[in-house]
Design a protein around this motif. Structure first.
Motif, PDB file in Angstrom:
ATOM      1  N   THR A   1       0.829  -1.219   0.000  1.00 30.58           N
ATOM      2  CA  THR A   1       0.000   0.000   0.000  1.00 30.58           C
ATOM      3  C   THR A   1       0.855   1.259   0.000  1.00 30.58           C
ATOM      4  OG1 THR A   1      -0.085  -0.043   2.431  1.00 30.58           O
ATOM      5  CG2 THR A   1      -1.890  -1.123   1.240  1.00 30.58           C
ATOM      6  N   VAL A   2       2.178   1.070   0.149  1.00 31.36           N
ATOM      7  CA  VAL A   2       3.110   2.195   0.244  1.00 31.36           C
ATOM      8  C   VAL A   2       4.291   1.961  -0.688  1.00 31.36           C
ATOM      9  CG1 VAL A   2       4.724   3.445   1.745  1.00 31.36           C
ATOM     10  CG2 VAL A   2       2.509   2.700   2.642  1.00 31.36           C
ATOM     11  N   ILE A   3       4.687   2.990  -1.433  1.00 32.43           N
ATOM     12  CA  ILE A   3       5.905   2.933  -2.234  1.00 32.43           C
ATOM     13  C   ILE A   3       6.890   3.939  -1.657  1.00 32.43           C
ATOM     14  CG2 ILE A   3       6.931   3.295  -4.507  1.00 32.43           C
ATOM     15  CD1 ILE A   3       4.360   2.318  -5.764  1.00 32.43           C
ATOM     16  N   LEU A   4       8.065   3.438  -1.290  1.00 34.72           N
ATOM     17  CA  LEU A   4       9.129   4.241  -0.678  1.00 34.72           C
ATOM     18  C   LEU A   4      10.262   4.381  -1.690  1.00 34.72           C
ATOM     19  CD1 LEU A   4      10.236   5.550   1.986  1.00 34.72           C
ATOM     20  CD2 LEU A   4      11.201   3.292   2.520  1.00 34.72           C
ATOM     21  N   LEU A   5      10.673   5.622  -1.945  1.00 34.19           N
ATOM     22  CA  LEU A   5      11.641   5.884  -3.005  1.00 34.19           C
ATOM     23  C   LEU A   5      12.928   6.511  -2.493  1.00 34.19           C
ATOM     24  CD1 LEU A   5       9.171   7.550  -5.537  1.00 34.19           C
ATOM     25  CD2 LEU A   5      10.060   5.223  -5.674  1.00 34.19           C
ATOM     26  N   ASP A   6      14.040   5.997  -2.973  1.00 28.73           N
ATOM     27  CA  ASP A   6      15.334   6.653  -2.852  1.00 28.73           C
ATOM     28  C   ASP A   6      15.345   7.786  -3.886  1.00 28.73           C
ATOM     29  OD1 ASP A   6      18.194   7.044  -2.417  1.00 28.73           O
ATOM     30  OD2 ASP A   6      18.488   5.920  -4.284  1.00 28.73           O
ATOM     31  N   ILE A   7      16.326   8.686  -3.819  1.00 27.59           N
ATOM     32  CA  ILE A   7      16.395   9.775  -4.805  1.00 27.59           C
ATOM     33  C   ILE A   7      17.526   9.559  -5.806  1.00 27.59           C
ATOM     34  CG2 ILE A   7      16.826  12.234  -5.147  1.00 27.59           C
ATOM     35  CD1 ILE A   7      15.294  12.825  -2.635  1.00 27.59           C
ATOM     36  N   GLU A   8      18.788   9.719  -5.341  1.00 26.35           N
ATOM     37  CA  GLU A   8      19.923   9.650  -6.259  1.00 26.35           C
ATOM     38  C   GLU A   8      20.009   8.285  -6.932  1.00 26.35           C
ATOM     39  OE1 GLU A   8      23.800  11.399  -5.238  1.00 26.35           O
ATOM     40  OE2 GLU A   8      22.867  12.009  -3.355  1.00 26.35           O
ATOM     41  N   GLY A   9      19.987   8.276  -8.250  1.00 25.36           N
ATOM     42  CA  GLY A   9      20.069   7.035  -9.002  1.00 25.36           C
ATOM     43  C   GLY A   9      18.747   6.314  -9.133  1.00 25.36           C
ATOM     44  N   THR A  10      17.710   6.841  -8.482  1.00 23.98           N
ATOM     45  CA  THR A  10      16.390   6.208  -8.511  1.00 23.98           C
ATOM     46  C   THR A  10      15.367   7.117  -9.169  1.00 23.98           C
ATOM     47  OG1 THR A  10      16.885   4.915  -6.522  1.00 23.98           O
ATOM     48  CG2 THR A  10      14.559   5.175  -7.102  1.00 23.98           C
ATOM     49  N   THR A  11      15.147   8.299  -8.603  1.00 24.70           N
ATOM     50  CA  THR A  11      14.265   9.289  -9.235  1.00 24.70           C
ATOM     51  C   THR A  11      15.064  10.329 -10.005  1.00 24.70           C
ATOM     52  OG1 THR A  11      14.272  10.860  -7.378  1.00 24.70           O
ATOM     53  CG2 THR A  11      12.635   9.085  -7.303  1.00 24.70           C
TER      54      THR A  11
ATOM     55  N   LYS B   1       0.264   5.174  -1.178  1.00 21.28           N
ATOM     56  CA  LYS B   1       0.890   6.263  -0.441  1.00 21.28           C
ATOM     57  C   LYS B   1       2.366   6.295  -0.828  1.00 21.28           C
ATOM     58  CE  LYS B   1      -2.173   6.361   3.587  1.00 21.28           C
ATOM     59  NZ  LYS B   1      -2.261   6.289   5.069  1.00 21.28           N
ATOM     60  N   LEU B   2       2.878   7.484  -1.110  1.00 14.37           N
ATOM     61  CA  LEU B   2       4.242   7.629  -1.614  1.00 14.37           C
ATOM     62  C   LEU B   2       5.111   8.408  -0.620  1.00 14.37           C
ATOM     63  CD1 LEU B   2       3.407   8.631  -5.312  1.00 14.37           C
ATOM     64  CD2 LEU B   2       3.546   6.346  -4.299  1.00 14.37           C
ATOM     65  N   TYR B   3       6.304   7.868  -0.367  1.00  9.39           N
ATOM     66  CA  TYR B   3       7.247   8.503   0.553  1.00  9.39           C
ATOM     67  C   TYR B   3       8.648   8.487  -0.046  1.00  9.39           C
ATOM     68  CZ  TYR B   3       3.660   8.067   4.191  1.00  9.39           C
ATOM     69  OH  TYR B   3       2.496   8.166   4.924  1.00  9.39           O
ATOM     70  N   ILE B   4       9.473   9.410   0.443  1.00 13.47           N
ATOM     71  CA  ILE B   4      10.876   9.490   0.052  1.00 13.47           C
ATOM     72  C   ILE B   4      11.742   9.138   1.253  1.00 13.47           C
ATOM     73  CG2 ILE B   4      12.753  11.072  -0.590  1.00 13.47           C
ATOM     74  CD1 ILE B   4      11.046  10.450  -2.953  1.00 13.47           C
ATOM     75  N   TYR B   5      12.828   8.396   0.998  1.00 13.53           N
ATOM     76  CA  TYR B   5      13.842   8.144   2.030  1.00 13.53           C
ATOM     77  C   TYR B   5      15.195   8.363   1.377  1.00 13.53           C
ATOM     78  CZ  TYR B   5      16.503   5.647   5.684  1.00 13.53           C
ATOM     79  OH  TYR B   5      17.390   5.292   6.686  1.00 13.53           O
TER      80      TYR B   5
END
Length: 260
Positions: free
Chosen positions: A11-21, A147-151
């Motif tokens: 129900t939740v997608i957690l995203l890294d930033i560098e190299g991912t988004t 639900k979307l989150y950044i880590y």
């Protein structure tokens, strides 16, 4: 592209930033050089502002701790004499350049960098880079009720600036929240359990996307679903890693349960 089905429990997608988004080169080739090239101009323009003075105070306190390090650059005391004031500013500039050359991650340096980036984004001098598949995927996932989150290791403020002033416009509306290393190291499984607790769900409800295998392993050990994001410029993935983790080259490969 080979589809990667997302488990119905997610129900939740957690995203890294560098190299991912965002391309790794964005930080290395855009954000950090901006600080190096513009710190003197920024200090000259904002010197008498309370926020800038607090940044300098923190940098001076850090400099006092660093006095025994090789190549240490001191920061002179504040003065109102114009000639000496320029020496103080130059001392701050030299200290910042030295810290950056040593790849320091001090709180004082990160605080100044954050304030400089905020100005750069707000004035259009910098725009946050995201891969072309990111915005459509965020819209699709939110539309499907995820639900979307950044880590990220970057501060929450830096994250919000990148997505708030992105080349695709303001993307902050898609996210429910942000996490940085205040929650813990990205290579420790306990950090991912804390994130799940903060969100209010089980780790088994979270799908984590990253380009770093050690992060994927920590999240997997915590009970999260994971996939490695393979982008141009990212570290090469070994055959052994390919056998341990699902791989995607685009967010468009994720197939949500409602679309299966």
């Amino acid at each position: 592209m080979v589809p990667l089905p997302v488990q119905p429990s997610v129900t939740v997608i957690l995203l890294d930033i560098e190299g991912t988004t965002t391309p790794i080169t964005f930080v290395k080739d855009i954000l950090f050089p901006y600080i190096h090239d513009n710190v003197e101009e920024y200090l000259q323009k904002h010197w008498h502002e309370e926020e800038c003075q607090e940044d300098v105070r923190q940098l001076r306190l850090q400099a006092e701790k660093d006095c025994g390090l090789h190549g240490f650059v001191p920061i002179p005391d504040v003065t109102e004499n114009e000639a000496e004031l320029q020496q103080v500013i130059q001392g701050v500039v030299d200290n910042v350049h030295w810290q950056m050359s040593q790849d320091r991650k001090t709180t004082a340096l990160k605080q100044l960098q954050g304030h400089m980036w905020r100005c750069a984004y707000a004035t259009g001098q910098v725009k946050g880079e995201v891969y072309e598949d990111v915005q459509p995927a965020l819209r699709k996932w939110r539309g499907a009720g995820m639900k979307l989150y950044i880590y990220s290791s970057g501060s929450v403020e830096a994250q919000k600036l990148l997505f708030g002033y992105s080349i695709e416009g303001d993307l902050l509306e898609f996210f429910h929240g942000h996490f940085d290393t205040a929650v813990g190291s990205k290579v420790q499984s306990e950090s991912y359990r804390r994130i799940a607790d903060s969100i209010g769900c089980s780790t088994g409800n979270i799908f984590f996307l990253t380009d770093v295998t050690k992060e994927a392993q920590a999240a997997k050990e915590a009970g999260m679903h994971v996939a490695l994001v393979v982008r141009s410029g990212n570290a090469a993935v070994t055959d052994e890693e390919k056998s341990r983790y699902p791989l995607i080259t685009s967010f468009g490969q994720l197939t949500l349960p409602s679309a299966q």
